[in-house]
Design a protein around this motif. Sequence first.
Motif, mmCIF file in Angstrom:
data_model
loop_
_atom_site.group_PDB
_atom_site.id
_atom_site.type_symbol
_atom_site.label_atom_id
_atom_site.label_comp_id
_atom_site.label_asym_id
_atom_site.label_seq_id
_atom_site.Cartn_x
_atom_site.Cartn_y
_atom_site.Cartn_z
ATOM 1 N N ILE A 84 0.846 -1.201 0.000
ATOM 2 C CA ILE A 84 0.000 0.000 0.000
ATOM 3 C C ILE A 84 0.876 1.244 0.000
ATOM 4 O O ILE A 84 0.618 2.205 -0.737
ATOM 5 C CB ILE A 84 -0.958 -0.023 1.211
ATOM 6 C CG1 ILE A 84 -2.034 -1.082 1.010
ATOM 7 C CG2 ILE A 84 -1.591 1.349 1.427
ATOM 8 C CD1 ILE A 84 -2.881 -1.351 2.235
ATOM 9 N N ILE A 85 1.920 1.233 0.820
ATOM 10 C CA ILE A 85 2.852 2.366 0.854
ATOM 11 C C ILE A 85 3.520 2.538 -0.507
ATOM 12 O O ILE A 85 3.653 3.656 -1.015
ATOM 13 C CB ILE A 85 3.891 2.169 1.976
ATOM 14 C CG1 ILE A 85 3.202 2.264 3.336
ATOM 15 C CG2 ILE A 85 5.027 3.184 1.864
ATOM 16 C CD1 ILE A 85 4.071 1.841 4.503
ATOM 17 N N LEU A 86 3.933 1.426 -1.125
ATOM 18 C CA LEU A 86 4.563 1.483 -2.445
ATOM 19 C C LEU A 86 3.623 2.070 -3.485
ATOM 20 O O LEU A 86 4.011 2.953 -4.255
ATOM 21 C CB LEU A 86 5.009 0.079 -2.865
ATOM 22 C CG LEU A 86 5.581 -0.043 -4.274
ATOM 23 C CD1 LEU A 86 6.885 0.730 -4.392
ATOM 24 C CD2 LEU A 86 5.779 -1.495 -4.640
ATOM 25 N N ILE A 87 2.386 1.616 -3.513
ATOM 26 C CA ILE A 87 1.415 2.127 -4.486
ATOM 27 C C ILE A 87 1.167 3.611 -4.258
ATOM 28 O O ILE A 87 1.093 4.396 -5.209
ATOM 29 C CB ILE A 87 0.100 1.327 -4.423
ATOM 30 C CG1 ILE A 87 0.338 -0.100 -4.933
ATOM 31 C CG2 ILE A 87 -0.996 2.002 -5.239
ATOM 32 C CD1 ILE A 87 -0.835 -1.044 -4.693
ATOM 33 N N ALA A 88 1.043 4.034 -2.998
ATOM 34 C CA ALA A 88 0.825 5.454 -2.691
ATOM 35 C C ALA A 88 2.010 6.298 -3.168
ATOM 36 O O ALA A 88 1.820 7.375 -3.759
ATOM 37 C CB ALA A 88 0.602 5.641 -1.193
ATOM 38 N N LEU A 89 3.231 5.814 -2.943
ATOM 39 C CA LEU A 89 4.417 6.536 -3.397
ATOM 40 C C LEU A 89 4.468 6.599 -4.928
ATOM 41 O O LEU A 89 4.807 7.654 -5.501
ATOM 42 C CB LEU A 89 5.683 5.885 -2.862
ATOM 43 C CG LEU A 89 5.966 6.065 -1.378
ATOM 44 C CD1 LEU A 89 7.179 5.232 -0.955
ATOM 45 C CD2 LEU A 89 6.192 7.532 -1.049
ATOM 46 N N LYS A 136 3.885 9.684 -9.936
ATOM 47 C CA LYS A 136 3.228 9.758 -11.235
ATOM 48 C C LYS A 136 2.553 11.122 -11.422
ATOM 49 O O LYS A 136 2.539 11.660 -12.523
ATOM 50 C CB LYS A 136 2.204 8.642 -11.357
ATOM 51 C CG LYS A 136 1.596 8.517 -12.724
ATOM 52 C CD LYS A 136 0.659 7.331 -12.797
ATOM 53 C CE LYS A 136 0.017 7.249 -14.165
ATOM 54 N NZ LYS A 136 -0.906 6.115 -14.270
ATOM 55 N N ARG A 137 2.020 11.695 -10.352
ATOM 56 C CA ARG A 137 1.359 13.006 -10.434
ATOM 57 C C ARG A 137 2.358 14.128 -10.663
ATOM 58 O O ARG A 137 2.033 15.123 -11.274
ATOM 59 C CB ARG A 137 0.587 13.310 -9.155
ATOM 60 C CG ARG A 137 -0.664 12.525 -9.008
ATOM 61 C CD ARG A 137 -1.430 12.973 -7.803
ATOM 62 N NE ARG A 137 -2.477 12.019 -7.479
ATOM 63 C CZ ARG A 137 -3.099 11.977 -6.350
ATOM 64 N NH1 ARG A 137 -2.800 12.845 -5.387
ATOM 65 N NH2 ARG A 137 -4.032 11.072 -6.139
ATOM 66 N N ALA A 138 3.545 13.994 -10.114
ATOM 67 C CA ALA A 138 4.542 15.073 -10.183
ATOM 68 C C ALA A 138 5.116 15.228 -11.562
ATOM 69 O O ALA A 138 5.000 14.532 -12.457
ATOM 70 C CB ALA A 138 5.678 14.801 -9.208
#
Length: 80
Positions: free
Chosen positions: A68-73, A78-80
């Motif tokens: 979950i932490i990996l996906i959030a990171l 990806k947004r940046a």
Amino acid sequence: MSIIIFLLIGAIAGWLAGQIMSGGGFGLVGDIIVGIIGALIGGWLFGALGIAVGGLIGAIICATIGAIILIALLRLIKRA
């Protein structure tokens, strides 16, 4: 036999993380990769916090939290 269990835990953790993060799964291979990297992240994080996990369920929970932490990171990058 242990490599099969390791891959199974990775697949379950990756799939669970994909479901929790509401992005769906990443396919079998993607789920395994996310789960294995998540297990490494979760193991490091739990060790740093002094939390000990044991057994199959503990390994799945630890790997899922790491995934979950990996996906959030990854989504932040990806947004940046």
